[in-house]
Design an enzyme around this catalytic site. Structure first.
Site, PDB file in Angstrom:
ATOM      1  N   SER A 238       0.839  -1.194   0.000  1.00 17.92           N
ATOM      2  CA  SER A 238       0.000   0.000   0.000  1.00 17.92           C
ATOM      3  C   SER A 238       0.884   1.258   0.000  1.00 17.92           C
ATOM      4  CB  SER A 238      -0.952  -0.043   1.197  1.00 17.92           C
ATOM      5  OG  SER A 238      -1.997   0.889   1.056  1.00 17.92           O
ATOM      6  N   ASP A 456      -8.678  -4.535  -5.965  1.00 19.13           N
ATOM      7  CA  ASP A 456      -8.175  -3.789  -4.806  1.00 19.13           C
ATOM      8  C   ASP A 456      -9.009  -2.533  -4.583  1.00 19.13           C
ATOM      9  OD1 ASP A 456      -6.585  -2.166  -3.006  1.00 19.13           O
ATOM     10  OD2 ASP A 456      -4.900  -3.475  -3.501  1.00 19.13           O
ATOM     11  N   HIS A 486      -7.338  -5.917  -0.636  1.00 18.84           N
ATOM     12  CA  HIS A 486      -6.234  -4.964  -0.667  1.00 18.84           C
ATOM     13  C   HIS A 486      -4.926  -5.729  -0.579  1.00 18.84           C
ATOM     14  CE1 HIS A 486      -4.200  -1.234  -0.431  1.00 18.84           C
ATOM     15  NE2 HIS A 486      -3.999  -1.206   0.874  1.00 18.84           N
TER      16      HIS A 486
END
Length: 517
Positions: A238, A456, A486
């Protein structure tokens, strides 16, 4: 106010609990099987220029790790230490700050050891010291040949962590409408943003101007030197992908094997990033609704109507607290981070439509790190001080209002919130931002594996291609997984896991554009 950019501990645990499947097969050339991996054939690394030997040659005093505010003490296989880093890299001989570091040595012994594998789990603002031990079993094949290492970046948790307001003030702010409907609500919204910024400035002091992603990337290279690694081997998730891209740009000759999973689009500015997330969460919601047999358009409209009713009249909960619209939306967001959370979302929405907001409030509290005693974690505080130092754009309320229709067109559920967030998040922030978009070009760097997931919600998969392109030709290598949630690694795809493992363990670089379905 909460921004849905970060990699949450709860979501991460759900995504990686299955561990690392697959073996060591992969596409591309095996770049070497020496105990030092690519470092054995790599040219001498280039360290951060101008740093004194008191920093670059420091010896870490490793010892048993203690419990943190959000995690118990890990087992004896984990060691903790404090790394000294300059407060201001422009003044390397000046004051220093302490960075909390955690590691577990490679289980396969020195003969098989490649080096350190540094993890950043996202945020910005996530604690690596608290999170890293939970991944020991999930990354077993990697642990055999790498020392697993993580840290709390500057401004986070044990590394000069910032708390901008009290628990009481945080709970009070949850009643502030993050999608203002009139002048009074708008004034309260921006006043809350002002108060938060002032609280951060008071709590952080000089540190507030030195917690940028660029600062942390330089900390990473200092850490590499102190750990004794010639090359940086890194796993960024991320926000950790943006950090990894910035590192590759600053230190291309030091890049070893870098994995960037759940990729932040480096070409997106503040507004572009908000639109990307709006699209990503709406896609995830559409997929969730389809899985329950609902029409995505009709289902989204039903949820949007529910949020409007909650905005007008917050729902009661078993705790005695009220479920506001913002808390309800936060509760909807959390289960979308992982497909495993979808059944929980179904029950929570059913209860809310029946007039009980308890389940959505419980989910929101999980995202906001609120425990049963009413104590809140500081991830959101750190996230904001870091991102507002990074982001140069400061959209005005007037500019934001003109864009709201664009956001609402992308998503009737998330659009209004994400649109207002572009103006409120860094409103009247005490320090100026540094860039519109991060620079990640890394000419001459070793291949970097960029992993995107088509489902995602927080970092839409288009960002992976853009990251690969901006890293540069022969550097960015894209791997796509047609999945949900995610992040891709450890999420159930043997194809993804074996490709990543082969890259990290054997230096096998897959063909750019490989797809795992």
């Amino acid at each position: 106010m909460t921004r849905f950019a970060r990699w949450t501990a709860a979501a991460a645990t759900a995504l990686l609990v299955a561990g690392c499947g697959g073996g060591s097969s992969g596409d591309g050339k095996d770049e070497g099987k020496n105990s030092d991996g690519p470092s054995a054939a790599a040219p001498p690394s280039t360290g951060s220029p101008g740093l004194p030997a008191s920093l670059t040659a420091q010896k870490l005093d490793w010892g048993r790790c203690k419990a943190t505010s959000d995690a118990p003490a890990p087992g004896s296989g984990w060691q903790c230490a404090t790394l000294k880093a300059p407060l201001d890299y422009a003044k390397p001989d000046g004051g220093t700050i302490g960075l909390a570091v955690i590691r577990s040595k490679a289980t396969g012994g020195q003969s098989k050891r490649i080096g350190s594998l540094l993890f950043n789990f996202g945020g910005p603002g996530g604690s690596g010291v608290s999170t890293m031990p939970s991944y020991g079993s999930a990354v077993g094949p990697l642990h055999e040949r790498y020392d697993l290492v993580s840290w709390d970046p500057r401004g986070v948790a044990a590394s000069e962590g910032v708390r901008c307001r009290t628990d009481k003030a945080i709970q009070a702010s949850e009643s502030v409408d993050a999608t203002p409907d009139d002048a009074a609500e708008e004034a309260a919204y921006f006043q809350d943003a002002d108060d938060f910024g002032k609280g951060c400035a008071k709590a952080a002091g000089k540190l507030l101007s030195h917690v940028s992603t660029t600062d942390t990337a330089k900390d990473m290279d200092l850490m590499r030197q102190v750990l004794g690694d010639r090359s940086m081997h890194y796993f960024g998730i991320s926000y950790g992908t943006e950090l990894g891209g910035v590192y590759a740009h600053l230190f291309p000759k030091n890049v070893g094997r870098l994995i960037l999973d759940a990729v932040v689009d480096p070409s997106a500015d503040t507004v572009g990033h908000a639109k990307n997330q709006t699209l990503g969460f709406q896609r995830a919601l559409d997929d969730y609704l389809k899985s329950t047999g609902q029409n995505p358009g009709q289902g989204s409209r039903r949820i949007a109507d529910l949020l409007k009713r909650i905005d007008a009249k917050p729902l009661p909960t078993s705790s005695g607290r009220k479920l506001s619209q913002t808390l309800a939306l936060t509760g909807i967001v959390l289960p979308l981070y992982s497909k495993q959370g979808w059944p929980t979302l179904t029950e929570a929405l059913k209860d809310a439509e029946g007039g009980d907001g308890s389940a959505l409030l419980h989910l929101a509290d999980g995202y906001n790190e609120r425990d049963a005693s009413g104590h809140y974690g500081t991830t959101t505080h750190s996230q904001r001080v870091i991102s507002c130092l990074d982001d140069k754009q400061r959209p005005t309320p007037e500019e934001t209002k003109k864009r709201l229709a664009e956001f609402e067109k992308i998503s009737p559920v998330f659009g209004d919130f994400m649109g207002w967030d572009t103006a409120g998040w860094c409103h009247d922030w005490p320090v100026a931002g540094q860039y519109d978009t991060p620079e990640v070009s890394a000419p001459g760097a070793a291949p970097v594996l960029v992993v995107g997931n088509t489902g995602d919600p927080a970092t839409p998969y288009e960002g992976a291609r853009r990251m690969a392109d901006e890293l540069g030709k022969d550097v960015g290598v894209e791997l796509t997984w047609k999945g949900e949630g995610h992040g891709a690694y450890g999420s159930g795809s043997d194809c993804v896991d074996s490709t990543v493992n082969s890259y990290l363990l054997d230096g096998a670089v897959p063909k750019d554009g490989k797809v795992c379905s």
